[in-house]
Scaffold this motif. Sequence first.
Motif, mmCIF file in Angstrom:
data_model
loop_
_atom_site.group_PDB
_atom_site.id
_atom_site.type_symbol
_atom_site.label_atom_id
_atom_site.label_comp_id
_atom_site.label_asym_id
_atom_site.label_seq_id
_atom_site.Cartn_x
_atom_site.Cartn_y
_atom_site.Cartn_z
ATOM 1 N N UNK A 253 35.246 38.909 39.185
ATOM 2 C CA UNK A 253 34.593 39.298 37.945
ATOM 3 C C UNK A 253 35.445 39.182 36.711
ATOM 4 N N UNK A 254 36.533 38.409 36.784
ATOM 5 C CA UNK A 254 37.387 38.230 35.610
ATOM 6 C C UNK A 254 36.717 37.247 34.646
ATOM 7 N N UNK A 255 36.542 37.648 33.388
ATOM 8 C CA UNK A 255 35.938 36.697 32.446
ATOM 9 C C UNK A 255 36.837 35.466 32.287
ATOM 10 N N UNK A 256 36.223 34.406 31.846
ATOM 11 C CA UNK A 256 36.913 33.131 31.806
ATOM 12 C C UNK A 256 38.190 33.173 30.967
ATOM 13 N N UNK A 257 38.087 33.780 29.791
ATOM 14 C CA UNK A 257 39.256 33.812 28.910
ATOM 15 C C UNK A 257 40.423 34.503 29.601
ATOM 16 N N UNK A 258 40.112 35.606 30.295
ATOM 17 C CA UNK A 258 41.177 36.348 30.977
ATOM 18 C C UNK A 258 41.743 35.524 32.118
ATOM 19 N N UNK A 259 40.849 34.829 32.806
ATOM 20 C CA UNK A 259 41.312 33.969 33.890
ATOM 21 C C UNK A 259 42.288 32.918 33.348
ATOM 22 N N UNK A 260 41.935 32.300 32.202
ATOM 23 C CA UNK A 260 42.785 31.246 31.654
ATOM 24 C C UNK A 260 44.144 31.804 31.255
ATOM 25 N N UNK A 261 44.109 32.937 30.534
ATOM 26 C CA UNK A 261 45.354 33.473 30.001
ATOM 27 C C UNK A 261 46.247 34.012 31.118
ATOM 28 N N UNK A 262 45.622 34.722 32.081
ATOM 29 C CA UNK A 262 46.456 35.397 33.078
ATOM 30 C C UNK A 262 46.790 34.511 34.269
ATOM 31 N N UNK A 263 45.905 33.572 34.575
ATOM 32 C CA UNK A 263 46.125 32.814 35.808
ATOM 33 C C UNK A 263 46.452 31.357 35.540
ATOM 34 N N UNK A 264 45.571 30.676 34.802
ATOM 35 C CA UNK A 264 45.799 29.244 34.603
ATOM 36 C C UNK A 264 47.078 28.999 33.812
ATOM 37 N N UNK A 265 47.278 29.751 32.718
ATOM 38 C CA UNK A 265 48.495 29.556 31.926
ATOM 39 C C UNK A 265 49.737 29.822 32.754
ATOM 40 N N UNK A 266 49.646 30.879 33.584
ATOM 41 C CA UNK A 266 50.832 31.212 34.359
ATOM 42 C C UNK A 266 51.144 30.106 35.363
ATOM 43 N N UNK A 267 50.120 29.548 35.955
ATOM 44 C CA UNK A 267 50.349 28.489 36.941
ATOM 45 C C UNK A 267 50.875 27.224 36.264
ATOM 46 N N UNK A 268 50.464 27.001 35.009
ATOM 47 C CA UNK A 268 50.837 25.756 34.349
ATOM 48 C C UNK A 268 52.029 25.926 33.416
ATOM 49 N N UNK A 269 52.610 27.125 33.446
ATOM 50 C CA UNK A 269 53.669 27.472 32.504
ATOM 51 C C UNK A 269 54.760 26.409 32.330
#
Lengths: 285, 330
Positions: A180-196
């Motif tokens: 249930x994580x909204x998309x923006x939160x998913x991008x900031x917390x997960x995608x950015x971290x993976x692509x850091x």
Amino acid sequence: MPEAANNALYAGRRRRNVIAKGLALAATALGLGWLVLILGVLLYEGLGGLSLSVFTEMTPPPGAAGGLLNAIVGSLILTGLAVLIGTPIGVLAGTYLAEYGRHDKLSSVVRFINDVLLSAPSIVIGLFVYEVMVAPMGHFSGWAGAVALAVIVIPVVVRTTEDMLTLVPDTLREAAASIGLPRAHMIIRIAYRAAQAGIVTGILLAVARISGETAPLLFTALNNQFWSTNMNAPMPSLPVVIFQFALSPYEEWQSLAWTGALLITVTVLALSIIARSLTSTRKSS
Amino acid sequence: MSEVTLNNAELRTGETPSRAALLRRMRTSDALFHGLTRAAAIAVLLLLSGVIASLVIGSAPAFRAFGFSFFTTESWNPVTEKFGALAPIYGTLVTSFIAMAIAVPIGLMIAFFLTELCPGWLRRPIGIAIELLAGIPSIIYGIWGLFVFAPFLQRYVQPFLIDAFGNIPVLSTVFEGPPYGIGMLTAGLILAIMVLPFITSISRDVFDAVPPVLKEAAYGVGCTTWEVFRNIILPYTRVGVIGGFMLGLGRALGETMAVTFVIGNAHKISASILAPGTTISASIANEFTEAVGDIYTSSLIALGLILFLITFVVLAAARYMLMRLQRRIG
């Protein structure tokens, strides 16, 4: 086919093969030779003029000794500001391309436009910033120089951010969505971290690219003989000082130009090696 | 993550209103972020439109004053304010042509070496070294060209060229005149060194993409390494290789600083490639800050617009070709 003709054919093919291989070897030696030659001359000429005063004194008037302090500081300010302006826009735009609009019409247009900007001649960027900032303001300024460099930073960062975010596996995104994580939160917390690491690499490459850029600064930041941190006034920068000093007839100036050239090259090569090692550790882990 | 756990605690203990508020907050921040990224993407779009618009507006006075003759006039006279773009356009094309004529075969051969001949442990270091060559800022090539390369050409290479071709009809004009050191040939050679890494790395990448089965089949029927390269790899990757050439060409056309140092900045068209000339970018770099008067400035911006259009066409073609190859390899 008679034996002799057959042998001749075979010998001819072998000869051609050997010649081609030799040429390929020669071409590689030539390519590497240039690198060695350029770096060698740069080290020889640049180290000769390298001393503490390069970092502590201002650019001298013609015929006097001096340093490059104001130019170095100017370059740092311009580069830093350009990255500060360019990176957020670049990262956000790259995020849109990779996350929100992967397949929509806007993205494919922006992607193409970004490629055009990426390889647009940098002097044209200088003309653009001159038209929109220097001409209306009526004077050259550090701000104009920083904006011109930022325009060069943006496409590099957009490209790498998009590429790196696309590499993030979709399962991560789906897992985030499923709790249930909204998309923006998913991008900031997960995608950015993976692509850091990849995104940082892109920023480093952008810094490497602009720290040697001269053409867009020539008629935006211009140059300044003196110490200046006033962003509304013309600002000195290492590449422009090198350009001016190298074409001058004064020996002191020419020697400073070589030293400046060495500083820039070392910076750029160090940045690109760091960027490379960042991505390679990422790949192996 | 910490915020999420915090929010969860809130959820467990809290009543319905706080949960609704939380959801609303998340929805707004989500929409906000979406809007923000979209705005940034549109900003990139506006950036290019801004570049084109500013160049068109800036060059309008020059085109109004000279019309089409701007493209066909060689004279460039700040005193009488009569400007024509023919000499810079000519210089840009000639120097880029020299650069490509030299860099293309050498780049292809290096890529051939790297993909087919080079032992595995050497491949990465050489590849990195060639890419470092691409990372060196152009002003370094410029200063090196001015102080090291041009004097070398002037002393050794150019006199030899002038002597060697002096009695051959056409070539004697191409290699005519005193050896200045600086000039179109020098600029072309420097450009060749600069675009070489681009051509090499793109060619290597597309050569690497050739399915091994094709190469193995060719080796299996007894082809030599060269024949595999010539008859299998090159035809298979032709579109991509040409795309790589175009990318290199785009860079050569727009390159400024390296050329500005060694071109000599002479607004005239000479048949001899040893003579000083000028290119579009070198003219702008040399003259823009000193340009007095609207027409002079505007003419230089018009040069910028022409350069932008030329590189735009070349780069768009390059992207298109590389895309086509990618689609085929899948």
